[in-house]
Design a protein around this motif. Structure first.
Motif, PDB file in Angstrom:
ATOM      1  N   ALA A 160       0.840  -1.210   0.000  1.00 37.26           N
ATOM      2  CA  ALA A 160       0.000   0.000   0.000  1.00 37.26           C
ATOM      3  C   ALA A 160       0.869   1.253   0.000  1.00 37.26           C
ATOM      4  CB  ALA A 160      -0.937  -0.005   1.201  1.00 37.26           C
ATOM      5  N   PHE A 161       1.945   1.233   0.771  1.00 36.13           N
ATOM      6  CA  PHE A 161       2.879   2.362   0.800  1.00 36.13           C
ATOM      7  C   PHE A 161       3.471   2.600  -0.585  1.00 36.13           C
ATOM      8  CE2 PHE A 161       7.264   3.917   1.356  1.00 36.13           C
ATOM      9  CZ  PHE A 161       7.015   5.107   2.011  1.00 36.13           C
ATOM     10  N   LEU A 162       3.933   1.542  -1.228  1.00 35.69           N
ATOM     11  CA  LEU A 162       4.516   1.676  -2.559  1.00 35.69           C
ATOM     12  C   LEU A 162       3.471   2.092  -3.603  1.00 35.69           C
ATOM     13  CD1 LEU A 162       6.965  -1.363  -2.518  1.00 35.69           C
ATOM     14  CD2 LEU A 162       7.551   1.074  -2.416  1.00 35.69           C
ATOM     15  N   ALA A 163       2.258   1.621  -3.448  1.00 27.66           N
ATOM     16  CA  ALA A 163       1.188   2.061  -4.353  1.00 27.66           C
ATOM     17  C   ALA A 163       0.968   3.562  -4.218  1.00 27.66           C
ATOM     18  CB  ALA A 163      -0.108   1.301  -4.055  1.00 27.66           C
ATOM     19  N   GLY A 164       0.967   4.072  -2.995  1.00 29.45           N
ATOM     20  CA  GLY A 164       0.826   5.515  -2.774  1.00 29.45           C
ATOM     21  C   GLY A 164       1.984   6.301  -3.359  1.00 29.45           C
ATOM     22  N   ILE A 165       3.194   5.790  -3.188  1.00 24.70           N
ATOM     23  CA  ILE A 165       4.389   6.443  -3.735  1.00 24.70           C
ATOM     24  C   ILE A 165       4.305   6.523  -5.259  1.00 24.70           C
ATOM     25  CG2 ILE A 165       6.878   6.093  -4.144  1.00 24.70           C
ATOM     26  CD1 ILE A 165       6.554   7.118  -1.401  1.00 24.70           C
ATOM     27  N   PHE A 166       4.060   5.392  -5.905  1.00 23.59           N
ATOM     28  CA  PHE A 166       4.052   5.356  -7.369  1.00 23.59           C
ATOM     29  C   PHE A 166       2.884   6.153  -7.953  1.00 23.59           C
ATOM     30  CE2 PHE A 166       7.146   1.991  -6.939  1.00 23.59           C
ATOM     31  CZ  PHE A 166       7.934   2.161  -8.062  1.00 23.59           C
ATOM     32  N   ALA A 167       1.712   6.057  -7.344  1.00 23.72           N
ATOM     33  CA  ALA A 167       0.559   6.804  -7.865  1.00 23.72           C
ATOM     34  C   ALA A 167       0.793   8.305  -7.771  1.00 23.72           C
ATOM     35  CB  ALA A 167      -0.705   6.421  -7.105  1.00 23.72           C
ATOM     36  N   THR A 168       1.327   8.756  -6.652  1.00 21.35           N
ATOM     37  CA  THR A 168       1.570  10.188  -6.481  1.00 21.35           C
ATOM     38  C   THR A 168       2.686  10.672  -7.394  1.00 21.35           C
ATOM     39  OG1 THR A 168       0.875   9.986  -4.184  1.00 21.35           O
ATOM     40  CG2 THR A 168       2.054  11.975  -4.780  1.00 21.35           C
ATOM     41  N   ASN A 169       3.712   9.861  -7.581  1.00 23.15           N
ATOM     42  CA  ASN A 169       4.791  10.251  -8.478  1.00 23.15           C
ATOM     43  C   ASN A 169       4.321  10.318  -9.932  1.00 23.15           C
ATOM     44  OD1 ASN A 169       7.621  10.916  -8.855  1.00 23.15           O
ATOM     45  ND2 ASN A 169       7.762   8.961  -9.921  1.00 23.15           N
ATOM     46  N   GLY A 170       3.340   9.534 -10.284  1.00 26.86           N
ATOM     47  CA  GLY A 170       2.834   9.546 -11.646  1.00 26.86           C
ATOM     48  C   GLY A 170       2.038  10.790 -12.003  1.00 26.86           C
ATOM     49  N   ILE A 171       1.454  11.441 -11.016  1.00 18.31           N
ATOM     50  CA  ILE A 171       0.587  12.592 -11.285  1.00 18.31           C
ATOM     51  C   ILE A 171       1.308  13.720 -12.010  1.00 18.31           C
ATOM     52  CG2 ILE A 171      -0.807  14.416 -10.210  1.00 18.31           C
ATOM     53  CD1 ILE A 171      -1.610  12.296  -8.092  1.00 18.31           C
ATOM     54  N   PRO A 172       2.423  14.260 -11.484  1.00 18.90           N
ATOM     55  CA  PRO A 172       3.050  15.376 -12.196  1.00 18.90           C
ATOM     56  C   PRO A 172       3.560  14.994 -13.580  1.00 18.90           C
ATOM     57  CG  PRO A 172       4.441  14.687 -10.367  1.00 18.90           C
ATOM     58  CD  PRO A 172       3.146  13.953 -10.247  1.00 18.90           C
ATOM     59  N   HIS A 173       4.053  13.781 -13.715  1.00 17.18           N
ATOM     60  CA  HIS A 173       4.550  13.353 -15.022  1.00 17.18           C
ATOM     61  C   HIS A 173       3.411  13.233 -16.030  1.00 17.18           C
ATOM     62  CE1 HIS A 173       8.645  12.729 -13.680  1.00 17.18           C
ATOM     63  NE2 HIS A 173       8.170  12.104 -12.623  1.00 17.18           N
ATOM     64  N   CYS A 220      12.467  14.239 -16.148  1.00 15.54           N
ATOM     65  CA  CYS A 220      12.103  12.826 -16.199  1.00 15.54           C
ATOM     66  C   CYS A 220      13.342  12.040 -16.628  1.00 15.54           C
ATOM     67  CB  CYS A 220      10.952  12.631 -17.188  1.00 15.54           C
ATOM     68  SG  CYS A 220      10.450  10.929 -17.429  1.00 15.54           S
ATOM     69  N   LEU A 221      13.480  10.837 -16.143  1.00 19.91           N
ATOM     70  CA  LEU A 221      14.629  10.010 -16.512  1.00 19.91           C
ATOM     71  C   LEU A 221      14.637   9.666 -17.997  1.00 19.91           C
ATOM     72  CD1 LEU A 221      14.779   7.516 -13.523  1.00 19.91           C
ATOM     73  CD2 LEU A 221      16.384   9.336 -14.052  1.00 19.91           C
ATOM     74  N   PHE A 222      13.478   9.625 -18.628  1.00 24.27           N
ATOM     75  CA  PHE A 222      13.371   9.251 -20.034  1.00 24.27           C
ATOM     76  C   PHE A 222      13.475  10.438 -20.974  1.00 24.27           C
ATOM     77  CE2 PHE A 222      10.539   6.192 -17.732  1.00 24.27           C
ATOM     78  CZ  PHE A 222      11.442   5.145 -17.721  1.00 24.27           C
ATOM     79  N   GLY A 223      13.542  11.642 -20.451  1.00 24.38           N
ATOM     80  CA  GLY A 223      13.577  12.864 -21.250  1.00 24.38           C
ATOM     81  C   GLY A 223      12.591  13.875 -20.682  1.00 24.38           C
ATOM     82  N   ASN A 224      12.823  15.141 -20.949  1.00 31.34           N
ATOM     83  CA  ASN A 224      12.013  16.191 -20.330  1.00 31.34           C
ATOM     84  C   ASN A 224      10.813  16.628 -21.159  1.00 31.34           C
ATOM     85  OD1 ASN A 224      13.889  16.101 -18.312  1.00 31.34           O
ATOM     86  ND2 ASN A 224      14.973  17.921 -18.948  1.00 31.34           N
ATOM     87  N   SER A 225      10.616  16.045 -22.325  1.00 33.74           N
ATOM     88  CA  SER A 225       9.501  16.473 -23.174  1.00 33.74           C
ATOM     89  C   SER A 225       8.200  15.787 -22.750  1.00 33.74           C
ATOM     90  CB  SER A 225       9.818  16.190 -24.640  1.00 33.74           C
ATOM     91  OG  SER A 225       9.927  14.801 -24.848  1.00 33.74           O
ATOM     92  N   SER A 226       7.133  16.113 -23.454  1.00 32.08           N
ATOM     93  CA  SER A 226       5.807  15.666 -23.039  1.00 32.08           C
ATOM     94  C   SER A 226       5.593  14.160 -23.189  1.00 32.08           C
ATOM     95  CB  SER A 226       4.732  16.435 -23.800  1.00 32.08           C
ATOM     96  OG  SER A 226       4.871  16.249 -25.182  1.00 32.08           O
ATOM     97  N   VAL A 227       6.052  13.562 -24.270  1.00 29.39           N
ATOM     98  CA  VAL A 227       5.791  12.129 -24.485  1.00 29.39           C
ATOM     99  C   VAL A 227       6.487  11.250 -23.442  1.00 29.39           C
ATOM    100  CG1 VAL A 227       6.041  10.198 -26.092  1.00 29.39           C
ATOM    101  CG2 VAL A 227       5.248  12.414 -26.922  1.00 29.39           C
ATOM    102  N   PRO A 228       7.779  11.446 -23.161  1.00 27.01           N
ATOM    103  CA  PRO A 228       8.391  10.632 -22.105  1.00 27.01           C
ATOM    104  C   PRO A 228       7.731  10.833 -20.742  1.00 27.01           C
ATOM    105  CG  PRO A 228      10.098  11.645 -23.425  1.00 27.01           C
ATOM    106  CD  PRO A 228       8.793  12.254 -23.848  1.00 27.01           C
ATOM    107  N   ASN A 229       7.283  12.051 -20.461  1.00 33.78           N
ATOM    108  CA  ASN A 229       6.598  12.284 -19.193  1.00 33.78           C
ATOM    109  C   ASN A 229       5.252  11.583 -19.150  1.00 33.78           C
ATOM    110  OD1 ASN A 229       7.829  14.022 -17.045  1.00 33.78           O
ATOM    111  ND2 ASN A 229       8.429  15.131 -18.883  1.00 33.78           N
ATOM    112  N   LEU A 230       4.525  11.608 -20.245  1.00 30.28           N
ATOM    113  CA  LEU A 230       3.245  10.913 -20.298  1.00 30.28           C
ATOM    114  C   LEU A 230       3.442   9.417 -20.069  1.00 30.28           C
ATOM    115  CD1 LEU A 230       0.164  10.982 -21.011  1.00 30.28           C
ATOM    116  CD2 LEU A 230       0.895  10.336 -23.303  1.00 30.28           C
ATOM    117  N   VAL A 231       4.439   8.846 -20.727  1.00 37.23           N
ATOM    118  CA  VAL A 231       4.726   7.420 -20.579  1.00 37.23           C
ATOM    119  C   VAL A 231       5.169   7.111 -19.149  1.00 37.23           C
ATOM    120  CG1 VAL A 231       6.240   5.547 -21.343  1.00 37.23           C
ATOM    121  CG2 VAL A 231       5.214   7.093 -23.014  1.00 37.23           C
TER     122      VAL A 231
END
Length: 94
Positions: free
Chosen positions: A8-21, A33-44
Motif C-alpha cells: 500500500a505504501f509503494l502504491a501511494g508512492i508510485f501513484a503520487t509520483n505519476g501525477i506530475p509526469h 524525467c529520466l526518459f527525457g524532459n519532453s511531453s511524451v516521455p513524461n506521459l509514458v
C-alpha cells in the motif's frame, strides 16, 4: 500484514509520483524525467507509474487489513507529495 503495509505504501508512492509526469505530459509542458524532459516521455512515465501503483494495490490485501493499508498508502502519498513540493525530484531546481 507487513506485505499489505509495504504494498500500500509503494502504491501511494508510485501513484503520487505519476501525477506530475502524466499531467505535464498531457499539457505538453517540460518536466524533469529520466526518459527525457519532453511531453511524451513524461506521459509514458506517468502512465507506467500508475500501472505499477495498480499492481501494488492489487497485491495489497486490503480486505484483511483495511486500516493498515489505508494509513500506509496515505503515508506514501504524503511523503511523495512532500518530495515533489520540496523540489527534490530528479533534475528540479528548488
Amino acid at each position: 500484514m507487513w506485505q499489505a503495509v509495504l504494498f500500500a505504501f509503494l502504491a501511494g508512492i508510485f501513484a503520487t509520483n505519476g501525477i506530475p509526469h502524466f499531467v505535464k505530459g498531457i499539457t505538453k509542458d517540460s518536466y524533469p524525467c529520466l526518459f527525457g524532459n519532453s511531453s511524451v516521455p513524461n506521459l509514458v512515465a506517468g502512465w507506467l507509474s500508475f500501472a505499477v501503483a495498480i499492481l501494488f494495490a492489487y497485491g495489497t490485501n486490503i480486505e484483511q487489513y483495511p486500516l493498515a493499508s489505508l494509513v500506509s498508502g496515505a503515508v506514501g502519498v504524503l511523503l511523495m507529495g512532500l518530495f515533489h513540493a520540496a523540489g527534490l525530484a530528479f533534475g528540479q531546481k528548488s
